[in-house]
Every structure is written in structure tokens, then in C-alpha cells.
Design a protein around this motif. Structure first.
Motif, mmCIF file in Angstrom:
data_model
loop_
_atom_site.group_PDB
_atom_site.id
_atom_site.type_symbol
_atom_site.label_atom_id
_atom_site.label_comp_id
_atom_site.label_asym_id
_atom_site.label_seq_id
_atom_site.Cartn_x
_atom_site.Cartn_y
_atom_site.Cartn_z
ATOM 1 N N UNK A 193 30.549 43.492 24.417
ATOM 2 C CA UNK A 193 30.662 44.247 25.670
ATOM 3 C C UNK A 193 31.537 43.496 26.671
ATOM 4 N N UNK A 194 31.311 42.191 26.793
ATOM 5 C CA UNK A 194 32.056 41.390 27.770
ATOM 6 C C UNK A 194 33.547 41.402 27.480
ATOM 7 N N UNK A 195 33.914 41.160 26.219
ATOM 8 C CA UNK A 195 35.327 41.115 25.889
ATOM 9 C C UNK A 195 35.954 42.508 25.855
ATOM 10 N N UNK A 196 35.172 43.531 25.516
ATOM 11 C CA UNK A 196 35.693 44.899 25.593
ATOM 12 C C UNK A 196 36.008 45.256 27.041
ATOM 13 N N UNK A 197 35.145 44.864 27.966
ATOM 14 C CA UNK A 197 35.398 45.077 29.388
ATOM 15 C C UNK A 197 36.616 44.290 29.842
ATOM 16 N N UNK A 198 36.711 43.048 29.391
ATOM 17 C CA UNK A 198 37.850 42.201 29.735
ATOM 18 C C UNK A 198 39.157 42.847 29.283
ATOM 19 N N UNK A 199 39.187 43.302 28.031
ATOM 20 C CA UNK A 199 40.383 43.954 27.507
ATOM 21 C C UNK A 199 40.711 45.235 28.251
ATOM 22 N N UNK A 200 39.675 46.008 28.574
ATOM 23 C CA UNK A 200 39.881 47.271 29.290
ATOM 24 C C UNK A 200 40.498 47.038 30.657
ATOM 25 N N UNK A 201 39.956 46.081 31.412
ATOM 26 C CA UNK A 201 40.480 45.820 32.751
ATOM 27 C C UNK A 201 41.884 45.222 32.697
ATOM 28 N N UNK A 202 42.157 44.401 31.682
ATOM 29 C CA UNK A 202 43.518 43.870 31.522
ATOM 30 C C UNK A 202 44.506 44.994 31.274
ATOM 31 N N UNK A 203 44.128 45.927 30.412
ATOM 32 C CA UNK A 203 45.008 47.049 30.087
ATOM 33 C C UNK A 203 45.204 47.968 31.285
ATOM 34 N N UNK A 204 44.143 48.178 32.060
ATOM 35 C CA UNK A 204 44.269 49.031 33.243
ATOM 36 C C UNK A 204 45.164 48.379 34.294
ATOM 37 N N UNK B 182 31.911 51.152 25.734
ATOM 38 C CA UNK B 182 32.120 50.214 26.845
ATOM 39 C C UNK B 182 33.450 50.490 27.531
ATOM 40 N N UNK B 183 34.489 50.667 26.732
ATOM 41 C CA UNK B 183 35.818 50.910 27.288
ATOM 42 C C UNK B 183 35.879 52.247 28.024
ATOM 43 N N UNK B 184 35.316 53.277 27.434
ATOM 44 C CA UNK B 184 35.303 54.593 28.089
ATOM 45 C C UNK B 184 34.523 54.527 29.406
#
Length: 203
Positions: A15-26, A74-76
Motif C-alpha cells: 500500500x505504501x509504495x503503491x501510494x508513493x508511485x501514484x503520487x509520483x505519477x500524478x 490503492x492507486x484508484x
């Protein structure tokens, strides 16, 4: 279903790294599909490299659909609630630091389960914690944190050394994991807050 400590750490780390990746991409203004891809590689990148090095195939996420679903939802969720997150940079940093601690412990433990030497286990912990971020930053055309002046991998190594010190002192295994995760998380915040860096080599 009763979850063990390792399973809980795996879920939280994912969850933590999925959130990290999502915010980086956004931050890079990618479209939703691009965001999902970055979230996925950030969450599974380190574990995939670790499992390939160990010859533990198919790699973990291919054997458990739960991991993919956790990353997806998590990403959605992060995309849908992005308006509630005003400071992407701070949020990204916190999730990245938490993921770093969680996945470092997972990599360490897996190396130990394979009966490997302490130095190799610490290396596997560092790989598990760092390589998802390396792949993420490379795909986003950013110099990976591990290659910049900011201390990153060193925090994982310090956490690995603490793990073995506590094990030598015969501290309870579950408590060791929690202490090491907290240590890496807090140490990374301290390092960034006070702008601590490794000494530069001058030629």
C-alpha cells in the motif's frame, strides 16, 4: 483469516509504495493508465528483483492475485481522493519512507529464510526497499533518490544492522521487525529534515 506479521508487513508495504508511485505519477501529470503502471512497478519492483536473485520463481506477486488487487485499489483510491491531498511532495515522502522500512524488513527476512549470510540478507533488504523506487524514478525520467546526495540506501543498511543487533540480543522477532521499521522511517525523516548527506569523494 488470521494474518501473520510478515503478511501484514507485506500488505502495508505494498500500500505504501503503491501510494508513493501514484503520487509520483500524478506529480508528472500522467494519465490514469500511466499512474497505475507506475504504482505497480513501485510496489513490486524491489520484491521482483529480490526473488529473481534468489531464484524464487514465479515471483511473489505472480503467485498471489491479492498483491495486484491491493495495488489497483490503492492507486484508484489515491486518484479519486487527490483533491484531499494538497501536498503531494510531503505525502509521497511519508509513504516512500514507510514503504522503505516495511520492504527492507521483508527482504531481510526472506534472505534469512533462505539461510543466507547476514551481509547478503542486508543487501536483499536494501534491494527490496530501494529498487521499486529506482524503477519508478527511471520511468518518470527522474534521477533515482539512491543515486543522489540524499541518504537512502544507507538507511536500509543501518536498519539491517540494527535487525541483527536486536536478534543477537534475543529480542522477540515481532518486536524486532516493528523496531526496525520504525527506525528506518524515523531515520529517513531525520536525514531529510536536517539535510544529512554522505561525504563527497574528491579526486
Amino acid at each position: 483469516m488470521n494474518l501473520g506479521t510478515s503478511e501484514v508487513i507485506t500488505i502495508l508495504g505494498t500500500i505504501s509504495f503503491a501510494m508513493s508511485g501514484t503520487f509520483s505519477a500524478m506529480q508528472k501529470r500522467l494519465d490514469p493508465f500511466g499512474i497505475l503502471i507506475i504504482a505497480f512497478v513501485t510496489a513490486i519492483g524491489g520484491g521482483t528483483v529480490r526473488d529473481l536473485l534468489l531464484g524464487d520463481t514465479p515471483v511473489a506477486w505472480m503467485r498471489d492475485i491479492q498483491t495486484c488487487l491491493i495495488i489497483l485499489f490503492t492507486s484508484i483510491g489515491a486518484i479519486l481522493f487527490k483533491t484531499q491531498v494538497k501536498k503531494f511532495k510531503v505525502t509521497l515522502f511519508l509513504f516512500d519512507s514507510l514503504g522503505l522500512g516495511l520492504f527492507t524488513v521483508l527482504g531481510l527476512q526472506k534472505g534469512i529464510n533462505f539461510g543466507l549470510a547476514p551481509g547478503i540478507c542486508i543487501a536483499l533488504g536494501t534491494i527490496t526497499g530501494c529498487f521499486g523506487g529506482i524503477i519508478r524514478d527511471t520511468l518518470l525520467n527522474t534521477i533515482p533518490l539512491i543515486f543522489r546526495k540524499e541518504i537512502y540506501a544507507t538507511v536500509c543498511i543501518a536498519g539491517g544492522l540494527l535487525y541483527y543487533l536486536l536478534a543477537f540480543l534475543k529480542v522477540d522477532l515481532t518486536l524486532i521487525k516493528l523496531i526496525v521499521i520504525a527506525f528506518i522511517f524515523v531515520l529517513r525523516i531525520i536525514v531529510v529534515k536536517y539535510k544529512l548527506t554522505l561525504p563527497k569523494l574528491v579526486y
